[in-house]
Design an enzyme around this catalytic site. Sequence first.
Site, mmCIF file in Angstrom:
data_model
loop_
_atom_site.group_PDB
_atom_site.id
_atom_site.type_symbol
_atom_site.label_atom_id
_atom_site.label_comp_id
_atom_site.label_asym_id
_atom_site.label_seq_id
_atom_site.Cartn_x
_atom_site.Cartn_y
_atom_site.Cartn_z
ATOM 1 N N LYS A 494 0.837 -1.203 0.000
ATOM 2 C CA LYS A 494 0.000 0.000 0.000
ATOM 3 C C LYS A 494 0.871 1.251 0.000
ATOM 4 C CE LYS A 494 -0.195 -0.400 5.015
ATOM 5 N NZ LYS A 494 -0.908 -0.943 6.150
ATOM 6 N N TYR A 718 15.278 32.128 4.261
ATOM 7 C CA TYR A 718 14.107 32.934 4.624
ATOM 8 C C TYR A 718 14.141 33.397 6.080
ATOM 9 C CZ TYR A 718 11.595 31.699 0.350
ATOM 10 O OH TYR A 718 11.212 31.570 -0.945
HETATM 11 C C1 LIG Z 1 -0.187 -1.657 7.085
HETATM 12 C C2 LIG Z 1 -0.747 -2.861 7.632
HETATM 13 C C3 LIG Z 1 0.081 -3.945 8.020
HETATM 14 C C4 LIG Z 1 1.587 -3.894 8.021
HETATM 15 O O1 LIG Z 1 2.065 -3.294 9.184
HETATM 16 P P1 LIG Z 1 3.618 -3.112 9.463
HETATM 17 O O2 LIG Z 1 3.688 -2.568 10.831
HETATM 18 O O3 LIG Z 1 4.121 -2.166 8.455
HETATM 19 O O4 LIG Z 1 4.240 -4.445 9.336
HETATM 20 C C5 LIG Z 1 -0.529 -5.130 8.388
HETATM 21 N N1 LIG Z 1 -1.880 -5.224 8.438
HETATM 22 C C6 LIG Z 1 -2.692 -4.203 8.119
HETATM 23 C C7 LIG Z 1 -4.152 -4.383 8.201
HETATM 24 C C8 LIG Z 1 -2.153 -2.986 7.708
HETATM 25 O O5 LIG Z 1 -2.961 -1.984 7.398
#
Ligand SMILES: *Cc1c(COP(=O)(O)O)cnc(C)c1O
Length: 823
Positions: A494, A718
Amino acid sequence: MLHLHLSEIAKIIDGELFAPKRSYSTIIETVITDSRSFHSGQNALFLALKGPVHNAHYFIPDLIEKGVRAFVVSDKESITDNAEFILVGNTTNALQKLAAYNRQHFHHPVVGITGSNGKTIVKEWLNELLSTERKIVRSPKSYNSQVGVPLSVLLMNDSYNLGIIEAGISQAGEMHNLEAIIQPEIGILTNIGDAHQEFFKSIEQKLHEKLVLFRYSKKLIARIDDETVSPVVELFCKENSIEPVFWSTQKKDAPIYFCVERKETSCNIHTKIGQSTYFFTIPFNDDSAIENACHCFATIVALGINPNQVLSRFSRLQQVAMRLEIKHGINNNILINDYYNSDLNSLQIALSVLKQQAVNDHQKKVVILSDIQQTGLPDKELYTEVNRLLGEWKIDKLVGIGPNISAHRDNFSIDADFFFNSNEFESRFPYHSIQSAAILIKGARHFRFEKVSGLLQQKAHQTVLEINLNALIHNLNVFRGLLKTETKIMVMVKAFSYGSGDVEIARLLQYQNVDYLAVAVADEGVQLRNAGINLPVIVMNPERDSFQNMISYQLEPNIYDTTLLQEFVKSLDEIGIRDFPIHLKIDTGMNRLGLKSEKELNECMRIIQHSDAVKIQSVFSHLAGSDEVALDEFTHSQFEKFERAFSLISNAFSYPIDRHILNSAGIERFPEKQYEMVRLGIGLYGVSQTGLSLDSIGTLKSTISQVKNIDEHETVGYNRKGKVSKQSKIAIVPIGYADGIDRKLGNKNGSAFVNGSRVPIIGNICMDMLMLDISLIEAKAGDRVEFFGPNVSITELAQQIDTIPYEILTGISQRVKRIYVQE
Ligand SMILES: *Cc1c(COP(=O)(O)O)cnc(C)c1O
């Protein structure tokens, strides 16, 4: 390798042959160990290797289908009657025995190289320097491991008259095996640094272990300027009656003394051996290049070749490109640049990466190839062989650049265009003829293929996020090592794979045989499908508007409430689809998406039981604090709730349903709850909660645009926030908060890594630029600046601005180009 009968091989490797009598005389010509880079089954023997995390026996049925007929296995269950098998206790040992046998039948000198640094460069340079004098067989790239060395030695045959093989070890005890395979007559000990020190008690122990390679050698080349190393090496040679070929840049009485005179970009090296003096130039002036060149010179002397024949070639030595780069090209192409010396073996390795990036045949595969030099084969045979390889790898088009390859155009039967040199390519090539293809650009450094690549590449910026695909594979394997072999792995890709890119990462993961991918929204999944990804994909946040896409692209929804389920079932019913896989999300305490009450769960189950549109593929939940010891009691309550919900569901359905609850930190801390699947995220991208030895996969880097000197009363940036107390030197770097460098890192809260030192960010960070105070270091325009990567950890950076590594990674903006490198 030697051509051997199957029954001979069984004898050599002490195996039991399972084959009909008539196939005892099947001739074996090649050995393969990687099922994915395999392309032709004829006369090939597949050795099913087994590692802590990998078991190649699994691929045997597939390989039989593709035409492989002969296998070496250690699992009796893999033996079937539609192919020929040799059963052994350990397949890696069998590979090593076969290689040792092949080595014994090679009656020419073999040079063995080991040491911490410089092995591959010394090997490649020797190959360049001696290509007229000798026909050389050498390790492809840096194939120097317990598997790489035997594969290299198996390349030896009568058409060569010198072998150059490198050996690398990471643990005590390993060199013994490699010695038996390489049996070097001449040894080169390159520099002993502290690489891999974690597995050795001391530098001395590591040195003793490396010297095992040279136990039976006749001559040993070593530098004797280091006070720890020299006495050990001297004694070793004396005790084993080895002729020392020692050299020094400090001791004038050494057998070979080199006097080095450094110039701006090159070096003059004078040397004296007995009464003779020699002089050569190398086009580098850094310590390691000087050391590597001196090793080469000493080796030439040890081989009994008159140095005068090769001296002038030292000035034409090239940098050795060890890594492949994968970049975005124009016209939606993907470019794979490989400037490693071209030879047939490295061409095969590069073709396997091309296949990976083209997702087999999903995209067109184009190869742009220079002349191939120094193979020892006559040109006609060479290009006939190249044509055969390109055919086997199903390459759609060849673009040959160079006088030799053009002259042999008649040897090619595949679709091909030829150009005399890169200038002609630039002016004549119809750039728009290649669209959405994967293009391998392969030409050794002297062909200046950087230019060819530059013409096909999207405009690159100075600021890039470089992703190391080897590190990603390493991290994946570290996590595989924590899990049972049968546990499935879902990788979270993702948010552009946590900022590291999208389809390239997914392609690599598919190639690495992960089981599932997870995206946040359906569009991300559609993109993966369009890029040829056919792994199962779960969509964590399915939106009603995207149901049609999810169904047509086979993207499986996370079902977190009853209404969503009803509507999804309705969409499926409308087009008459059955058994579409869905995943039920149970809320066990995170209070984010998920079915929380038993009532909700029962209602969902009732809908599913009364519909044949969907089928529960898995049931899962998510931990709220898997990385925090203080929350362990809560975490355990989540496990309990999850197990209770699952037993309700599994009692109501007769088919098997997978369970998963662990994220990265969960895998590290609660492996006993791995169930049938786990969901790997941040760990793959190099961040561990428990100190696992993961590699950092991303390097955010840029280059200095300008350097300026300012007086003590002047300010920087700045609002005049960057104040100095004395005359200072400032570097301007083209990266700003719009690229994802948090503004809170300004005004000396953050720093960057330049030429070996940390330097503070001075003044406010601008949208597209920031300034560094480089008063204390040497730096000039064009020098490289690292914001995170091997020298600055993302975790540290996150702490400086009170956030988590996830936010840093996903915050690098899309305008920062991602470049992928792979060794
Ligand atoms: C993002 C996510 C993960 C992965 O988590 P990490 O801490 O990056 O390993 C696992 N399960 C779900 C539902 C997630 O949204």
